[in-house]
Structure formats: structure tokens, C-alpha cells
Scaffold this motif. Structure first.
Motif, short mmCIF file in Angstrom:
data_model
loop_
_atom_site.label_atom_id
_atom_site.label_comp_id
_atom_site.label_asym_id
_atom_site.label_seq_id
_atom_site.Cartn_x
_atom_site.Cartn_y
_atom_site.Cartn_z
N UNK A 158 0.83 -1.21 0.00
CA UNK A 158 0.00 0.00 0.00
C UNK A 158 0.86 1.26 0.00
N UNK A 159 1.97 1.23 0.75
CA UNK A 159 2.85 2.40 0.78
C UNK A 159 3.47 2.66 -0.59
N UNK A 160 3.94 1.60 -1.23
CA UNK A 160 4.58 1.77 -2.55
C UNK A 160 3.55 2.20 -3.58
N UNK A 161 2.38 1.63 -3.54
CA UNK A 161 1.33 2.05 -4.46
C UNK A 161 1.00 3.53 -4.29
N UNK A 195 -0.33 11.23 2.76
CA UNK A 195 0.65 11.08 3.82
C UNK A 195 0.91 9.60 4.08
N UNK A 196 2.13 9.33 4.56
CA UNK A 196 2.56 7.98 4.91
C UNK A 196 3.24 8.05 6.26
N UNK A 197 2.86 7.18 7.18
CA UNK A 197 3.47 7.13 8.50
C UNK A 197 4.13 5.79 8.75
N UNK A 198 5.33 5.82 9.32
CA UNK A 198 6.09 4.61 9.64
C UNK A 198 6.47 4.66 11.11
N UNK A 199 6.24 3.57 11.83
CA UNK A 199 6.60 3.55 13.24
C UNK A 199 6.68 2.15 13.80
N UNK A 200 7.17 2.06 15.05
CA UNK A 200 7.37 0.75 15.67
C UNK A 200 6.80 0.66 17.09
N UNK A 201 6.00 1.67 17.49
CA UNK A 201 5.53 1.59 18.87
C UNK A 201 4.13 2.08 19.14
N UNK A 202 3.58 2.91 18.28
CA UNK A 202 2.25 3.45 18.50
C UNK A 202 2.25 4.92 18.87
N UNK A 253 -0.33 6.46 22.84
CA UNK A 253 -0.72 6.42 21.44
C UNK A 253 -1.06 7.80 20.90
N UNK A 254 -0.65 8.04 19.67
CA UNK A 254 -0.89 9.33 19.06
C UNK A 254 -2.24 9.38 18.36
N UNK A 255 -2.77 10.59 18.21
CA UNK A 255 -3.99 10.79 17.43
C UNK A 255 -3.66 11.20 16.00
N UNK A 256 -2.38 11.33 15.67
CA UNK A 256 -1.96 11.77 14.34
C UNK A 256 -1.92 10.57 13.41
N UNK A 257 -2.76 10.59 12.41
CA UNK A 257 -2.83 9.48 11.48
C UNK A 257 -2.06 9.75 10.21
N UNK A 258 -2.32 8.93 9.20
CA UNK A 258 -1.74 9.09 7.87
C UNK A 258 -2.61 8.28 6.92
N UNK A 259 -2.51 8.57 5.64
CA UNK A 259 -3.29 7.80 4.67
C UNK A 259 -2.85 6.35 4.62
N UNK A 260 -1.57 6.10 4.83
CA UNK A 260 -1.04 4.74 4.90
C UNK A 260 -0.15 4.65 6.13
N UNK A 261 -0.30 3.58 6.90
CA UNK A 261 0.54 3.30 8.06
C UNK A 261 1.33 2.02 7.79
#
Length: 344
Positions: free
Chosen positions: A50-53, A211-218, A249-257
Motif C-alpha cells: 500500500x505504501x509503494x502504491x 501522507x505515509x506514517x512509519x513507526x514501531x511503537x504506536x 498512542x498518538x492521534x496523528x494518522x496518515x493515509x497509509x501506516x
């Protein structure tokens, strides 16, 4: 000829980047696969795919892309950690080599040294705007303001000036519903030391920029897509240790996580996907470049985010582990590009 990053390849990359290797310590363990499962259930398909698309649909040659990274704050992480800059630069390198796009790295001013050093190790020259526009293999670095400065105005100005085709967050802490930033162990940080990425995400959303978000903890930008899962899974997901009345946990989202055990690895997986989708294998950086990036990042002051030491390690994993992960990604991409007709 361009190729599709199909769900089989995306699945392989997703599985590879979600192998957890955390210390038996106070850092939460046994949660990455649960966070990934929640994000995957919400998205419905492999997250890397989904991120690459999204990147391939949004980004065209010459486009500017804002890439935001830089985790932590003084005194333990005075100029950030090694998880984040390498993943951000891997994506920037892939955008440059695979798509002819123009990466712009954003972070708190204190973190820009290691980010710039990592980019230069990957062959991206950090240049002023007039030269950045004129040549390939170039990037820019810009500092994000801290409170009490008008971070909302800066976010809108960045979007208006750069007109980015995408905004990407890599291991970038973001606030909870009380407006407080948190570490994974529940400690709070206020806006005077953390850039207001929520303002940038909002400005991008209002402008219709993906937007795209990348993370490892929430607690990183993007996880606002699955807030209930973070609240349920993380030890401090509902109630932190700082007394603000909210969880980490954050409330900040992204179109793809994209969820990964180490955020850099998600950046590498996305770079691998761009290399395949653009039919430009050089978009995925080499093992030698990986070693140079990690060494440059550490020399510039970034530390291992789990033990706080200025060393060639990432979240408790060795330099050899980083090249091993990258080797497997290269194998995935190479095999996908060279189908074999089996005769037996």
C-alpha cells in the motif's frame, strides 16, 4: 518497463520487517506482531504494498517530497537516534534514483546533523534550494520550529512553498489526545522540545496531499489510524506514566501506516518496493552504502535508541543485522525481477 509490487512480494517484505529483536528489559516486548496485525486488519492488504502504491500514484519526476524524521530529545537522545534517519534517507534515495523526485528532510534543528550525514553517505548532497532544484542526487534539510513558535503557520508555509506530492513520517513522535508526546515507556515530553508534526499532517491533509506514517511503537505519526489497538496492546497505551491523563498512542494518522519492528527497515522495504515498481534496482541502496550510512549517522552523534550509546547499532541490533535485512530485501527484489522457468 514498470512492474507491480504485488501482494505476495509485499507480504514477504512485511514479514521480514516485523521480526522483533528487543532486549529483555523495560522496553515492551512481544507487541510488534500485534500492532502489525491490527494495522493490517484495518488496511486489508500488505502495508508495504500500500505504501509503494501510494508513492507510485502520487510522485512524479521533479516533485518535492517532505520526509520527516528524528526521534527523541535531550539529554538521552541529544541529536536523535539511529532509527529513523536511515529509513528516511533510504526512501529519499529511492525517490531520487528510482523516480527522479526531490527529497526534503525535516526535523528539529538539533537532529539535522545526523540526518544530513546519513544522506551524504547515501550519495545525496545536502544543498541550498537553488542548487537542489538544478541537479539530481540532491536533498535539502529544514528545521521544524518548536513551541511557543507558531508551528501551524510554519506547517502551512512549508506546504505552500514546496507543494509536495507527498509527506512521509519515519519514526517521528506525535502527540496524544492531550497534546503530549510520549516515549514508549510512558514518559511525557512537551511541545517545547518536540516538533509539532500534527500541524504538518493537518496542513497536508487540508491541502489534499497524501501522507505515509512509519513507526514501531504506536507513539509515532501514522498510528492515529489504529488508536484503540495501541491503547489495548501497549503497556502504557491507555494511561501513561507522566500524569497527563492519556496514553502514549498518538492521534496523528496518515493515509497509509506501515508498522515495523525497526522503522528503518520499513524505509528499506519501501525503497525495495520502489526499486521493483520503477524497474530501477539501483533505487535500493547497496550494502556498502548501508554500512556508510550507519557509521556516518553514529559519528554525527545519533545513538542506539534502546541503550543510548553512540555506536553502529539500531534499537539493540547490530550493524551486521542491518546488512542482513537489506541482503534479504535485495534477494526478494532480484528474484521478483528474474523469473525462472523450472525444467523439472
Amino acid at each position: 518497463m514498470e512492474m507491480d509490487l504485488d501482494d505476495i512480494i509485499g507480504e514477504a517484505l512485511d514479514r521480514l520487517i516485523n521480526v522483533e529483536m528487543r532486549y529483555a528489559s523495560g522496553v515492551p516486548r512481544g507487541i510488534i506482531h500485534r500492532l502489525y496485525d491490527a494495522a493490517r486488519a484495518e488496511a486489508g492488504r500488505p502495508l508495504t504494498t500500500l505504501a509503494v502504491e501510494a508513492i507510485m500514484a502520487a510522485v512524479t519526476p521533479g516533485d518535492r517530497v517532505l520526509i520527516v524524521t528524528g526521534a527523541g530529545a535531550p539529554p538521552f537522545l541529544p541529536v536523535g537516534e539511529t532509527d529513523g534517519p536511515l529509513g528516511a534517507v533510504a526512501i529519499g534515495h529511492a525517490l531520487d534514483r528510482g523516480m527522479g523526485a526531490k527529497p526534503i528532510f525535516l526535523s528539529e534543528d538539533r537532529n539535522l546533523g545526523p540526518i544530513a550525514a546519513t544522506a551524504e553517505a547515501a550519495g545525496l548532497s545536502i544543498l541550498p534550494e537553488e542548487m537542489f532544484d538544478a541537479r539530481p542526487a540532491a536533498a535539502m534539510c529544514e528545521a521544524l520550529l518548536l513551541a511557543p513558535a507558531d508551528t501551524t503557520a510554519q506547517a502551512r508555509e512549508l506546504i505552500a512553498r514546496h507543494q509536495p506530492s507527498m509527506v512521509i513520517f519515519v519514526e517521528k513522535g506525535a502527540p496524544n489526545d492531550k497534546g503530549v508526546f510520549h516515549t514508549i515507556t510512558g514518559r511525557g515530553r512537551d511541545r517545547s522540545v518536540m516538533a509539532s508534526v500534527d500541524a504538518l499532517e493537518e496542513a497536508a491533509r487540508l491541502a489534499g496531499i497524501p501522507t505515509l506514517g512509519i513507526g514501531d511503537g504506536g507513539n509515532e505519526a501514522g498510528f492515529g489510524r489504529i488508536p484503540e489497538a495501541v491503547a489495548e496492546i501497549q503497556e502504557f497505551g491507555r494511561i501513561c506514566a507522566c500524569g497527563c491523563g492519556g496514553g502514549i498512542g498518538t492521534v496523528v494518522g496518515a493515509d497509509v501506516l506501515v508498522v515495523a519492528a525497526i522503522s528503518n527497515w520499513a524505509g528499506y522495504a519501501i525503497a525495495a518496493g520502489v526499486a521493483l515498481a520503477s524497474n530501477r534496482p539501483e533505487a535500493l541502496h547497496t550494502l556498502d552504502v548501508e554500512e556508510d550510512m550507519l557509521a556516518a549517522c553514529a559519528r554525527a552523534g545519533a545513538v542506539d535508541g534502546l541503550n543510548g550509546r553512540q555506536m553502529k547499532g539500531v534499537d539493540g541490533t547490530s550493524a551486521a543485522t542491518q546488512t542482513a535485512i537489506l541482503t534479504m530485501m535485495q534477494n526478494i527484489v532480484d528474484n521478483a525481477r528474474r523469473p525462472l522457468k523450472r525444467e523439472f
